[in-house]
Design an enzyme around this catalytic site. Structure first.
Site, PDB file in Angstrom:
ATOM      1  N   SER A   1       2.427  -5.743   5.592  1.00 49.97           N
ATOM      2  CA  SER A   1       2.176  -4.823   4.478  1.00 49.97           C
ATOM      3  C   SER A   1       2.451  -5.515   3.150  1.00 49.97           C
ATOM      4  O   SER A   1       3.064  -6.581   3.110  1.00 49.97           O
ATOM      5  CB  SER A   1       3.113  -3.624   4.620  1.00 49.97           C
TER       6      SER A   1
ATOM      7  N   THR B   1      -2.337   4.316  -1.090  1.00 52.68           N
ATOM      8  CA  THR B   1      -0.937   4.443  -0.733  1.00 52.68           C
ATOM      9  C   THR B   1      -0.272   5.347  -1.774  1.00 52.68           C
ATOM     10  O   THR B   1      -0.869   5.651  -2.785  1.00 52.68           O
ATOM     11  CB  THR B   1      -0.348   3.021  -0.717  1.00 52.68           C
TER      12      THR B   1
ATOM     13  N   ASP C   1      -4.706  -4.194   8.410  1.00 57.98           N
ATOM     14  CA  ASP C   1      -3.806  -5.112   7.689  1.00 57.98           C
ATOM     15  C   ASP C   1      -3.432  -6.342   8.518  1.00 57.98           C
ATOM     16  O   ASP C   1      -2.800  -7.267   8.009  1.00 57.98           O
ATOM     17  CB  ASP C   1      -2.536  -4.386   7.228  1.00 57.98           C
TER      18      ASP C   1
HETATM   19  N1  GLY Z   1      -2.040  -0.839   3.792  1.00 62.14           N
HETATM   20  C1  GLY Z   1      -1.582  -1.469   2.648  1.00 62.14           C
HETATM   21  C2  GLY Z   1      -0.280  -2.168   2.828  1.00 62.14           C
HETATM   22  O1  GLY Z   1       0.504  -1.784   3.672  1.00 62.14           O
HETATM   23  O2  GLY Z   1      -0.017  -3.115   2.145  1.00 62.14           O
END
Ligand code: GLY
Length: 592
Positions: free
Chosen positions: A475, A404, A446
């Site tokens: 998330s 991210t 997720d």
């Molecule tokens: N894909 C990682 C998050 O959104 O926490």
């Protein structure tokens, strides 16, 4: 973090260390009654600090890739506001940091409008296609198949980034820049190509196997012989340049309808997914109210579900507020023990309660209340680590790292943006939608494929985060801001998967409780305990004595390499202090 709090400390470090050491020993020996105490006054720039923030007086952008930071600062210099700069930076990162910056993913933006003293959240999290049954990632026998959510088109959520950035600009931009003007630097970079940097050269080989599966990706990121582009090669993204140009010219509909949408759908379906053009056409970024909490007199703002980030930062801070962390000391075994115990409680709640607020009822108000934190705190023993109840061996994904990315921006008028967005894995699914240059996410991993089945970050969940039509997967992203007496002081956030929540919490603690400057807080050793696996993860660098004390309390301490990449700005009396995390190579705090 008010002005007077930033004066040089009236006491010396040795005294603080001695006090912390004595209390640490006492509290480890007996479950002593720990009393909350007021925070230490954090200095702006502590004399003799090992690391210092970058200073600016007008505007600042801190991002994980330097060209994108500079593009954002240039927009600020030309009279743009923080939101204009965020759009330019976000689009540029899709070109310069393709493993996390994106058009084909999603995220959360926390915006502060200084004139109105108002914070808003733009939720542009990806959504599951309409044809997403609850058992989408299960075999007929009911077993979760990780490859379906991580390595196939079934894992691709309807991207939200283009809708999110467009909404931000439309509602909160200065009006001085069109989308086309803000996209222009990204278009130029994509079309002319950029020299493969050290950071790109490091990350590309790790995704090589995935790129090889898709000719549309291999053509961009690999040499004809199948090896990844390396340092000094040129990364040219012509199709991406054309898509960016079309978005600039025609707005977000150029992405969600017409040829680009059709190409995305064709690639996702060819990879086994169920996305339709209708899914793209009906996607909307959503404006949500931020979550607010408080910590030792500071006001905290962060993002609500479908991210768990804000809920659990506030829940953690509420629990920790009852302990005298400043006395116990940064990096002491006593402090880390309390952090770990609180973290396990928060992650247990995450697994139980959190999901998409548009589809499930989440007891947010309760989770972030002081009263609830008090009940949780009462369960924490200062003398012993509690084992996490439902332990399951994990199967950590090979690409579990910092996929991210986050950037923080403050402009001359004090408006701010804290933005975290992602493709989930590094380079997402690794699939470029044919003819678009757009890397697609694998965000639907997720979801909790079934109760107890861990996602790539080892996070579990239940019905609240089960897959479902048009549902947004839970998330951990946690763009955050901290205010004092109504004035914005800190803008922060980080990548790091499930660790995002604890990274952001620890940065706040390091500043508020331990008096670190922003650069010190950013560089400080991080710890993380999400209960499953039942281990206390610590970054390399924590001293062996502390580790032994933690082990004596019953923690299974596992030393990891560095994680996260926090990009933050502290603002005090109009002075901007930026810290770009040195755990990643090309990060940059740039201001003017
Ligand atoms: N894909 C990682 C998050 O959104 O926490």
């Amino acid at each position: 973090m008010s002005a007077q709090l930033f004066q040089a400390k009236p006491w010396g470090a040795p005294r603080k260390a001695l006090r912390a050491g004595v209390l640490t020993l006492l509290c480890l020996a007996t479950p002593c009654g720990l009393q909350a105490e007021p925070p230490l006054p954090p200095p702006i720039i502590s004399q003799g600090a090992r690391v210092l923030p970058v200073l600016a007086s007008h505007g600042m952008v801190v991002a994980q890739e330097g060209t994108a930071s500079k593009i954002g600062v240039e927009i600020l210099r030309r009279g743009g506001n923080a939101i204009d700069a965020a759009v330019a930076t976000g689009l540029a990162l899709a070109v310069t940091l393709p493993r996390a910056g994106n058009l084909g993913g999603g995220g959360f933006m926390l915006v502060y409008i200084a004139k109105e003293k108002k914070t808003v959240v733009i939720d542009y999290r990806e959504a599951a296609p309409a044809d997403t049954p609850r058992d989408v990632f299960l075999t007929e026998a009911g077993d979760a198949v990780a490859a379906r959510s991580r390595d196939s088109g079934l894992g691709v959520g309807v991207p939200g980034t283009v809708a999110g950035l467009s909404l931000a600009l439309r509602k909160y931009g200065s009006g001085k820049f069109s989308l086309a003007e803000l996209a222009a630097p990204a278009v130029t970079l994509a079309r002319a190509g950029l020299e493969v940097s050290d950071d790109l050269a490091d990350s590309l080989p790790l995704a090589q196997t995935r790129f090889k599966r898709w000719p549309s990706s291999a053509r961009i990121f690999l040499h004809p012989d199948g090896t990844a582009l390396s340092r000094g090669d040129r990364l040219v993204q012509t199709d991406l340049a054309s898509v960016l140009e079309a978005i600039g010219r025609d707005g977000e509909r150029a992405f969600y309808e017409g040829p680009v949408a059709e190409k995305i759908v064709a690639s996702v379906r060819a990879a086994g997914g169920r996305m339709t053009v209708e899914d793209l056409k009906s996607y909307r970024a959503v404006e949500r109210a931020p979550l607010h909490g408080s910590y030792r007199g500071y006001e905290i703002a962060s993002v609500p579900p479908p991210s768990s980030g804000g809920v659990h930062i506030i829940e953690l801070l509420n629990m920790l507020e009852g302990f005298p962390l400043a006395s116990l000391g940064a990096d002491s075994a006593a402090t880390i023990h309390l952090l770990a115990e609180a973290m396990k409680l928060a992650y247990a709640d995450r697994a139980e309660y959190l999901g998409d607020p548009d589809q499930v009822k989440i007891p947010v108000a309760g989770l972030i209340s002081k009263a609830y934190a008090e009940r949780l705190r009462a369960q924490i023993s200062t003398a012993r680590a509690r084992p996490y109840a439902e332990i399951k061996p994990l199967d950590p994904a090979p690409y579990e790292s910092d996929q991210t990315t986050h950037f923080s921006i403050v402009d001359h008028d004090g408006n701010a943006v804290s933005n975290t967005y992602t493709l989930n894995f590094s380079y997402g699914l690794g699939l470029v939608a044919e003819g678009t240059g757009i890397l697609l996410n694998n965000e639907l991993d997720d979801f909790a494929a079934k109760p107890g089945a861990p996602n790539a970050y080892g996070l579990t969940g239940g019905a609240a985060n089960a897959p479902g039509p048009r549902k947004r997967p839970l998330s951990s992203m946690a763009p955050a801001m901290v205010f004092r007496d109504g004035e914005l002081e800190l803008v922060t956030g980080s990548p790091g998967g499930s660790r995002i929540i604890t990274i952001v919490t620890e940065i706040i603690l390091d500043i508020v409780d331990f008096g670190m400057n922003l650069a010190e807080a950013t560089e400080a050793v991080r710890v993380h305990d999400q209960g499953l696996p039942d281990e206390l993860q610590v970054e390399r660098g924590l001293n062996a004595d502390t580790i032994r004390l933690l082990q004596a309390l019953g923690h299974k301490v596992v030393v990891h390499g560095a994680w996260g990449s926090a990009q933050s700005i502290l603002r005090v009396n109009g002075v901007l202090m930026g810290a770009a995390d040195t755990r990643q190579r090309e990060t940059l705090a740039a201001g003017y």
